[in-house]
Design an enzyme around this catalytic site. Structure first.
Site, mmCIF file in Angstrom:
data_model
loop_
_atom_site.group_PDB
_atom_site.id
_atom_site.type_symbol
_atom_site.label_atom_id
_atom_site.label_comp_id
_atom_site.label_asym_id
_atom_site.label_seq_id
_atom_site.Cartn_x
_atom_site.Cartn_y
_atom_site.Cartn_z
ATOM 1 N N THR A 117 74.315 116.557 41.260
ATOM 2 C CA THR A 117 73.752 115.870 40.105
ATOM 3 C C THR A 117 74.631 114.717 39.636
ATOM 4 O O THR A 117 75.865 114.760 39.816
ATOM 5 C CB THR A 117 73.599 116.884 38.934
ATOM 6 O OG1 THR A 117 73.355 116.162 37.730
ATOM 7 C CG2 THR A 117 74.845 117.718 38.726
ATOM 8 N N TYR A 141 77.387 122.662 33.010
ATOM 9 C CA TYR A 141 76.407 122.458 34.089
ATOM 10 C C TYR A 141 76.978 121.515 35.150
ATOM 11 O O TYR A 141 77.005 121.845 36.341
ATOM 12 C CB TYR A 141 75.101 121.890 33.510
ATOM 13 C CG TYR A 141 74.167 121.375 34.575
ATOM 14 C CD1 TYR A 141 73.497 122.256 35.432
ATOM 15 C CD2 TYR A 141 73.964 119.993 34.762
ATOM 16 C CE1 TYR A 141 72.663 121.778 36.435
ATOM 17 C CE2 TYR A 141 73.127 119.521 35.747
ATOM 18 C CZ TYR A 141 72.477 120.405 36.583
ATOM 19 O OH TYR A 141 71.651 119.935 37.576
#
Ligand code: NAD
Length: 331
Positions: A117, A141
């Site tokens: 990501t 995250y």
């Protein structure tokens, strides 16, 4: 040869399954259905309901189906949730990925493609970000994903496993043939929220911050059509099977759109207005997050086919309508 797609009942994974089937691949999906849906898995793929950290289960799938490649989408994806419950994110994203890599190594699966990501980068500036930019995740995250990249790097140095980690920017849109799309209730992705508002599923939507140093004052993001993203994975698979070395590459279009541009596009596609409230900035939102995707284009031979905001929005809106009828049919 079979491809094991973890998280294949989720948003991006379900598109990947169609992409692979359309290319003639044999596919097994492993998904515990925590945020994914059984109906989202193409009927031609085999679905196994279970957890990626179940070594016996995964080992059995690999042996029985002659799996030569794993594409690993399974994970938890909500940034604020990761701030509230970091250990759950390190468990599901990092620890379970470690176990999956271990199983892959033990069973001799030598090709691994991983969903990373843009959240691995620190607060990006307005310029497109390259893979060698500073890595400074601002959430558990992002860090849970970066640690997975590092485990893959080290496993790749020690064992017979080569990997591709693709760092996605803002994934949006839906299968242009209407076979799958983003279906998670309460999803926070901007294009999905705007489509839901247009269709009356939300009374209004909010713009967070109008005083950023961007041309119209709202945040800019690099929206990539989910089908182009799936195509990048298919090319990464081909490259690994052809002997390509491990790679970490951004997946985005290298240009961004502002929140207001996205909302205008949804208004154009819908043909009517809907209520948008201007609000204050949210903590943690960077002004702009845009990929430099030269590496993916050069190494994977990736040429995006759907780099067009209006098309992304049209596909997302069409899927939102399909989802409405699916949900009402289910009662
Ligand atoms: N959506 C985005 O914009 C975006 C951006 C960057 C990276 N990613 C990454 O892409 C991947 C897929 O994201 P998505 O948007 O499709 O999310 P999603 O929630 O729709 O899909 C995740 C899938 O994984 C399954 N799952 C979760 N934990 C599991 C486990 N331990 N074992 C088995 N199955 C499990 C869920 O049931 C779900 O079907 C994630 O790893 C995410 O971090 C997504």
């Amino acid at each position: 040869m079979t491809v094991l797609v973890t998280g294949g009942a989720g948003y991006i994974g379900s598109h990947m399954v169609w992409e692979l089937l359309d290319a003639g691949e044999s596919v097994v999906v492993l998904d515990r259905l925590s945020t994914g849906f059984e109906w989202a898995v193409a009927p031609e793929a085999k679905l196994v309901v279970g957890d990626v950290a179940d070594k016996e289960l995964v080992g059995g799938i690999i042996r029985d189906s002659h799996v030569d490649a794993i594409i690993h989408f399974a994970g938890s994806i909500v940034v604020p949730e990761s701030v509230a419950d970091p250990l759950a994110y390190y468990e599901n994203n990092t620890s379970k990925t470690r176990t999956l890599i271990e199983t892959a190594v033990r069973e001799g699966v030598s090709h691994f493609i991983f969903s990373s990501t843009a959240a691995v980068y620190g607060g990006a500036g307005l310029e497109p970000v390259r893979e060698d930019a500073r890595l400074a995740p601002e959430s558990p995250y992002g860090l849970s994903k970066l640690m997975s990249e590092w485990m893959l790097r080290d496993a790749g140095l020690a064992h017979d496993i080569r990997y591709t980690a693709l760092r996605y920017f803002n994934v949006a849109g839906a299968d242009p043939r209407g076979r799958t799309g983003q279906s998670t209730p309460g999803a926070t992705h901007l294009i999905k929220v705007a489509c839901e508002t247009a269709l009356g599923k939300r009374p209004f939507m909010q713009v967070f911050g109008t005083d950023y140093p961007t041309p119209d004052g709202t945040c800019m993001r690099d929206y990539i059509h989910v089908s182009d993203l799936a195509a990048a994975h298919r090319l990464a698979l081909q490259r690994l099977r052809a002997g390509g070395q491990s790679l970490v590459a951004n997946c985005g279009y290298s240009h961004g759109y502002s929140v207001l541009e996205v909302i205008e596009s949804v208004r154009r596609a819908f043909g009517r207005d809907f209520e948008v409230k201007m609000g204050d900035r949210r903590p943690g939102d960077a002004a702009a997050v845009v990929a430099n995707s030269d590496l993916a284009r050069a190494e994977l031979g990736w040429t995006p086919q759907r780099d067009d905001l209006d098309q992304i929005v049209a596909d997302a809106l069409a899927w939102e309508r399909i989802l409405t009828s699916k949900n009402s049919a289910r009662g």
